[in-house]
Design an enzyme around this catalytic site. Sequence first.
Site, PDB file in Angstrom:
ATOM      1  CB  THR A  49      22.722   2.886  31.858  1.00 51.70           C
ATOM      2  OG1 THR A  49      23.876   3.404  32.556  1.00 51.70           O
ATOM      3  CG2 THR A  49      21.637   2.541  32.878  1.00 51.70           C
ATOM      4  CB  CYS A  50      25.345   4.382  27.695  1.00 55.45           C
ATOM      5  SG  CYS A  50      24.678   5.921  28.356  1.00 55.45           S
ATOM      6  CB  SER A 101      23.990  11.009  36.520  1.00 59.77           C
ATOM      7  OG  SER A 101      22.972  10.121  36.907  1.00 59.77           O
ATOM      8  N   GLY A 181      24.132  19.105  10.823  1.00 63.94           N
ATOM      9  CA  GLY A 181      25.039  18.133  11.419  1.00 63.94           C
ATOM     10  C   GLY A 181      24.256  16.978  12.025  1.00 63.94           C
TER      11      GLY A 181
END
Length: 432
Positions: A49-50, A101, A181
């Site tokens: 994963t990232c 996490s 944004g």
Amino acid sequence: MTLWVLGLNHQTAPMELRERASFVGDALPRALDSLRNLPNVNEAALLSTCNRTELYAETTNAQMLLNWLEQHRPGLQNHLYQYSDAAAVRHLFRVATGLDSMVLGESQILGQVKDSWSMARTHGTLGNTLDRLFQHSFSVAKHARTNTRIGTNPVSIASTAVRLAQDAFSPLNESTVLLIGTGETIQLAAKHLSEGRVQRLLIANRTHAKAQMLASQHGGYALPLTELNLHLAEADIIFSATAAPTPIVTQSNVESALHIRKRKPMLLFDLAIPRDIETEVGTLTDAYLYTIDDLERAVEENRRSRREAAETAEAIIELQVKRYMDTLQAHAHQAPLRRLRTFGTTTRDELLTRARQQLANGRPAGEVLEQLAHGLTNRLLHPPTAALREAALANNTELVRAAEQLFPEKPGYHHPTLQTTIVKTDETDPAS
């Protein structure tokens, strides 16, 4: 064979290293194919994963896994952690539950663990051990999330703001939301809003192409920032997080928008530093302004709640690790038990067939039964007797003690002198 996990995550490696370590796209199945061909590696799975890259494997040679990782993703050695057996089981359970996490208790990781399991199954690198482990991790994660509040309260600024918006304008499918944004905070807000099925999503940004890209991902409409004031009145909810040096939403702009809206309330979230929305907006009737400071207080309360829930979840995991390891040990002991039973039944069937044949040939039943009894005794007791004699000579007290537990001496009982009885037959008994 030993269960191993090797990996790195957000705690051990910076973002640029995690990006280099990841296996994405076609690289993942190619890596699994390569792992499948390694000698002494029975099973393997990759979780990428990232925020983490982890290799789960059953092997007799952990160094081989380290060498493989160095070959495919060099330069990671100083950032790796490795766990084996119970520690590896505990690690996967914590990962699947969200306790390891970056955002404590986040639920997305469970889906990523399931994807890792599914990919390994598809490519034939998953066997009974890892299959059972991963499936058990799914159950543990579900149990922990059901019985604690580990994932109930949002712990990011963006998710907390969206939760407040949902509470104020429920359901969101009747609301128009304006995002100003396209940075990470706004991207996260857009994700949560699209999951909440917002009716209409407007995205304004100085770089129009970035607004278009984000809008296409979430079914929204892109606006140039120069047209922002033309669309303020359309928005029930506004999220703003830009890098502008001065406020881009002013009190007069919002006052005009409220007039056009006939005083229909507006909810505004200023998620920027420095501020995007003038503080005076909060003084307007029917305009409700939340700043990062307001949201941070709610986030910290939610974090505290999750930390408390995490303590309960950790206790659940420890119990589940013990149960899993006990089950694993029981499975490991079943193989020799099956072999013992197979040996016994095979010996019985072989000697019983011979006895029936001898009876059919007219041999006296008494002789046949006596030979059968002695044949069974000799055949069944010879392997353990020989093993115990060798153990005694080698001073292997563990095996001798196990035999004493299996066959305890009864009070008043004396073992007869060990004798070998030979029964003469028409043919030599190979069991004698």
